[in-house]
Design a protein around this motif. Sequence first.
Motif, PDB file in Angstrom:
ATOM      1  N   ASP A   1      73.259  33.670 -63.215  1.00 48.69           N
ATOM      2  CA  ASP A   1      72.833  32.804 -64.231  1.00 48.69           C
ATOM      3  C   ASP A   1      71.765  33.472 -65.189  1.00 48.69           C
ATOM      4  OD1 ASP A   1      73.689  30.553 -65.659  1.00 48.69           O
ATOM      5  OD2 ASP A   1      73.060  29.276 -64.138  1.00 48.69           O
ATOM      6  N   ASP A   2      70.681  32.807 -65.409  1.00 44.99           N
ATOM      7  CA  ASP A   2      69.880  32.880 -66.449  1.00 44.99           C
ATOM      8  C   ASP A   2      68.422  33.914 -65.557  1.00 44.99           C
ATOM      9  OD1 ASP A   2      67.459  31.352 -68.393  1.00 44.99           O
ATOM     10  OD2 ASP A   2      68.381  33.147 -68.913  1.00 44.99           O
ATOM     11  N   ASN A   3      68.777  35.140 -65.305  1.00 43.91           N
ATOM     12  CA  ASN A   3      67.729  36.148 -64.734  1.00 43.91           C
ATOM     13  C   ASN A   3      67.198  37.035 -65.597  1.00 43.91           C
ATOM     14  OD1 ASN A   3      68.720  35.447 -61.975  1.00 43.91           O
ATOM     15  ND2 ASN A   3      70.620  36.631 -62.412  1.00 43.91           N
ATOM     16  N   GLU A   4      65.864  37.335 -65.120  1.00 44.67           N
ATOM     17  CA  GLU A   4      65.197  38.333 -65.951  1.00 44.67           C
ATOM     18  C   GLU A   4      64.558  39.291 -65.148  1.00 44.67           C
ATOM     19  OE1 GLU A   4      61.975  36.671 -68.511  1.00 44.67           O
ATOM     20  OE2 GLU A   4      63.409  35.105 -69.147  1.00 44.67           O
ATOM     21  N   ALA A   5      64.523  40.777 -65.594  1.00 51.12           N
ATOM     22  CA  ALA A   5      64.024  41.591 -64.907  1.00 51.12           C
ATOM     23  C   ALA A   5      63.332  42.508 -65.682  1.00 51.12           C
ATOM     24  CB  ALA A   5      65.060  42.496 -64.046  1.00 51.12           C
ATOM     25  N   TYR A   6      61.983  42.852 -65.247  1.00 47.67           N
ATOM     26  CA  TYR A   6      61.205  44.056 -65.966  1.00 47.67           C
ATOM     27  C   TYR A   6      60.739  45.282 -64.824  1.00 47.67           C
ATOM     28  CZ  TYR A   6      60.537  39.381 -68.344  1.00 47.67           C
ATOM     29  OH  TYR A   6      61.084  38.492 -68.809  1.00 47.67           O
ATOM     30  N   LEU A   7      60.809  46.398 -65.259  1.00 53.55           N
ATOM     31  CA  LEU A   7      60.393  47.495 -64.429  1.00 53.55           C
ATOM     32  C   LEU A   7      59.784  48.555 -65.138  1.00 53.55           C
ATOM     33  CD1 LEU A   7      62.655  48.798 -61.372  1.00 53.55           C
ATOM     34  CD2 LEU A   7      60.844  49.955 -62.644  1.00 53.55           C
ATOM     35  N   LEU A   8      58.305  48.835 -65.030  1.00 49.92           N
ATOM     36  CA  LEU A   8      57.657  49.706 -65.559  1.00 49.92           C
ATOM     37  C   LEU A   8      57.077  50.804 -64.636  1.00 49.92           C
ATOM     38  CD1 LEU A   8      55.989  50.980 -68.164  1.00 49.92           C
ATOM     39  CD2 LEU A   8      54.398  49.307 -67.715  1.00 49.92           C
ATOM     40  N   GLN A   9      57.310  52.178 -64.908  1.00 54.23           N
ATOM     41  CA  GLN A   9      56.987  53.355 -64.242  1.00 54.23           C
ATOM     42  C   GLN A   9      56.237  54.196 -64.964  1.00 54.23           C
ATOM     43  OE1 GLN A   9      60.978  53.988 -62.774  1.00 54.23           O
ATOM     44  NE2 GLN A   9      60.557  53.463 -60.695  1.00 54.23           N
ATOM     45  N   THR A  10      55.136  54.349 -65.081  1.00 51.50           N
ATOM     46  CA  THR A  10      54.114  55.133 -65.641  1.00 51.50           C
ATOM     47  C   THR A  10      53.500  56.414 -64.728  1.00 51.50           C
ATOM     48  OG1 THR A  10      52.244  53.681 -65.361  1.00 51.50           O
ATOM     49  CG2 THR A  10      53.479  53.559 -67.481  1.00 51.50           C
ATOM     50  N   GLY A  11      53.871  56.219 -63.574  1.00 54.30           N
ATOM     51  CA  GLY A  11      53.431  57.221 -62.464  1.00 54.30           C
ATOM     52  C   GLY A  11      54.592  57.975 -62.170  1.00 54.30           C
ATOM     53  N   ASP A  12      54.681  58.784 -61.162  1.00 61.22           N
ATOM     54  CA  ASP A  12      55.373  59.925 -60.758  1.00 61.22           C
ATOM     55  C   ASP A  12      56.205  59.786 -59.379  1.00 61.22           C
ATOM     56  OD1 ASP A  12      54.826  61.078 -63.310  1.00 61.22           O
ATOM     57  OD2 ASP A  12      53.324  62.591 -62.207  1.00 61.22           O
ATOM     58  N   ARG A  13      57.335  60.017 -59.266  1.00 62.44           N
ATOM     59  CA  ARG A  13      58.225  59.925 -58.204  1.00 62.44           C
ATOM     60  C   ARG A  13      57.945  58.617 -57.427  1.00 62.44           C
ATOM     61  NH1 ARG A  13      54.917  64.168 -58.330  1.00 62.44           N
ATOM     62  NH2 ARG A  13      53.576  62.867 -56.891  1.00 62.44           N
ATOM     63  N   ASN A  14      58.203  57.772 -58.361  1.00 65.49           N
ATOM     64  CA  ASN A  14      58.475  56.176 -57.836  1.00 65.49           C
ATOM     65  C   ASN A  14      59.694  55.573 -57.872  1.00 65.49           C
ATOM     66  OD1 ASN A  14      55.421  55.563 -57.693  1.00 65.49           O
ATOM     67  ND2 ASN A  14      55.599  55.795 -59.792  1.00 65.49           N
ATOM     68  N   VAL A  15      60.060  54.760 -56.711  1.00 66.14           N
ATOM     69  CA  VAL A  15      61.346  54.091 -56.781  1.00 66.14           C
ATOM     70  C   VAL A  15      61.261  52.635 -56.706  1.00 66.14           C
ATOM     71  CG1 VAL A  15      63.560  53.783 -55.253  1.00 66.14           C
ATOM     72  CG2 VAL A  15      62.333  55.933 -55.281  1.00 66.14           C
ATOM     73  N   GLY A  16      62.042  52.193 -57.645  1.00 67.03           N
ATOM     74  CA  GLY A  16      61.892  50.673 -58.080  1.00 67.03           C
ATOM     75  C   GLY A  16      63.107  50.082 -57.968  1.00 67.03           C
ATOM     76  N   ARG A  17      63.456  48.848 -57.334  1.00 63.67           N
ATOM     77  CA  ARG A  17      64.699  48.170 -57.120  1.00 63.67           C
ATOM     78  C   ARG A  17      64.524  46.580 -57.411  1.00 63.67           C
ATOM     79  NH1 ARG A  17      64.001  50.839 -52.637  1.00 63.67           N
ATOM     80  NH2 ARG A  17      65.321  52.644 -52.623  1.00 63.67           N
ATOM     81  N   ILE A  18      65.211  46.073 -58.289  1.00 65.16           N
ATOM     82  CA  ILE A  18      65.103  44.473 -58.444  1.00 65.16           C
ATOM     83  C   ILE A  18      66.715  44.116 -58.436  1.00 65.16           C
ATOM     84  CG2 ILE A  18      64.758  42.725 -60.076  1.00 65.16           C
ATOM     85  CD1 ILE A  18      62.518  44.362 -61.465  1.00 65.16           C
ATOM     86  N   THR A  19      66.843  43.250 -57.601  1.00 63.36           N
ATOM     87  CA  THR A  19      68.329  42.600 -57.364  1.00 63.36           C
ATOM     88  C   THR A  19      67.977  41.039 -57.511  1.00 63.36           C
ATOM     89  OG1 THR A  19      68.814  44.463 -55.752  1.00 63.36           O
ATOM     90  CG2 THR A  19      70.072  42.509 -55.866  1.00 63.36           C
ATOM     91  N   GLN A  20      69.089  40.557 -58.325  1.00 60.42           N
ATOM     92  CA  GLN A  20      68.993  39.129 -58.382  1.00 60.42           C
ATOM     93  C   GLN A  20      70.749  38.760 -58.303  1.00 60.42           C
ATOM     94  OE1 GLN A  20      65.133  38.001 -61.102  1.00 60.42           O
ATOM     95  NE2 GLN A  20      66.854  39.153 -62.313  1.00 60.42           N
ATOM     96  N   THR A  21      70.999  37.866 -57.152  1.00 62.39           N
ATOM     97  CA  THR A  21      72.350  37.555 -57.232  1.00 62.39           C
ATOM     98  C   THR A  21      72.641  36.166 -56.881  1.00 62.39           C
ATOM     99  OG1 THR A  21      72.475  38.015 -54.636  1.00 62.39           O
ATOM    100  CG2 THR A  21      72.839  39.967 -56.147  1.00 62.39           C
ATOM    101  N   VAL A  22      73.775  35.819 -57.552  1.00 56.90           N
ATOM    102  CA  VAL A  22      74.064  34.382 -57.184  1.00 56.90           C
ATOM    103  C   VAL A  22      73.004  33.130 -57.503  1.00 56.90           C
ATOM    104  CG1 VAL A  22      75.440  32.653 -55.834  1.00 56.90           C
ATOM    105  CG2 VAL A  22      75.539  35.076 -55.138  1.00 56.90           C
ATOM    106  N   SER A  23      72.183  33.399 -58.623  1.00 55.04           N
ATOM    107  CA  SER A  23      70.974  32.826 -58.789  1.00 55.04           C
ATOM    108  C   SER A  23      71.321  31.694 -59.808  1.00 55.04           C
ATOM    109  CB  SER A  23      69.966  33.593 -59.164  1.00 55.04           C
ATOM    110  OG  SER A  23      70.294  34.395 -60.113  1.00 55.04           O
ATOM    111  N   GLY A  24      70.432  30.864 -59.690  1.00 52.82           N
ATOM    112  CA  GLY A  24      70.535  29.724 -60.738  1.00 52.82           C
ATOM    113  C   GLY A  24      69.168  29.507 -61.657  1.00 52.82           C
ATOM    114  N   GLN A  25      69.297  28.876 -62.661  1.00 49.71           N
ATOM    115  CA  GLN A  25      68.343  29.025 -63.875  1.00 49.71           C
ATOM    116  C   GLN A  25      67.725  30.135 -63.943  1.00 49.71           C
ATOM    117  OE1 GLN A  25      65.491  25.546 -63.199  1.00 49.71           O
ATOM    118  NE2 GLN A  25      67.449  23.976 -63.182  1.00 49.71           N
TER     119      GLN A  25
END
Length: 300
Positions: free
Chosen positions: A103-127
């Motif tokens: 539905d109405d998901n938001e995601a923000y990911l900022l990487q200013t360093g080095d060799r980082n790993v970032g994951r955002i998962t939003q599934t079957v979500s409401g509002q």
Amino acid sequence: MKTFIIPAALLFSSVAFAQNTVDAEQEGDNNYAEVSQVGANNSATLYQNNSEHYLLIQQGAPGNPATGNRATVVQSGGVGSSNRAQIQQFGNDNEAYVSQIGDDNEAYLLQTGDRNVGRITQTVSGQQNIGSIDQSGDDNDAEVRQDDSGVFQSIGSINQSGDGNTARILQQSRNQGYIDQSGNNNEANIQQIYGSLDTYARIEQSGNGNQATIKQAQFSDFSEATVIQAGDDGMVLVNQRGEDNFVSISQSSGYANEADVLQEGADNVLWLTQAGGGNAVTVTQPGNNNTLIISQVNPF
């Protein structure tokens, strides 16, 4: 209407020009995507299906070229889908992944360093669920996962300004979880399980080599847990299984302090402070309306 914009990629290399790549696919209505790549060997993959998606990926900037970054976004559909995703990679050799289905998901990911790993998962979500990761340090690993939240809103936020840290947030209901790691080589985990409503969890690690886990299980509605680790090599485990419980743990200085807390009743309160080295405590609150204040100071 579908719009897709890729500003001209500027490639910098002391040996030869290297190739930036973009793989894009958009279906449905009112999708929007914009990709900017300034640097070398960056790759961006994005898929948007159905309606009202928004996406912005930036890899490097004029005057600040980035190299070796990878960004992957998959935004699917669902009832009233209005997903938004924003990935910005201004460091080098970072990996960023966002997957939003529902539905109405938001995601923000900022990487200013080095060799980082970032994951955002939003599934079957409401509002509206909000997942945020900010990695300004190096060699960090962070994940925010929000599953099956029904008609509720969850907020999961991770900030890693130190180096070599690992952070995980799992949310399955209407919860708030925050992790801040300004120290180095720390581990933090927050688990807010389905059926626990309006829970709050925060972990702050400004020391080094610490481990902290907060688990808020089913029926732990309106419970709150905060862990602050300013010393080194500390360990904290908090389990909340009842309603309206409160935990505040501060390992304010020293090293190798340990705390293991279980709250199975309701309306229990624990204040714990550990300073110095080698302190250890185990607390179990199975009843209701209990208040416990503990201070451990072991000079070293």
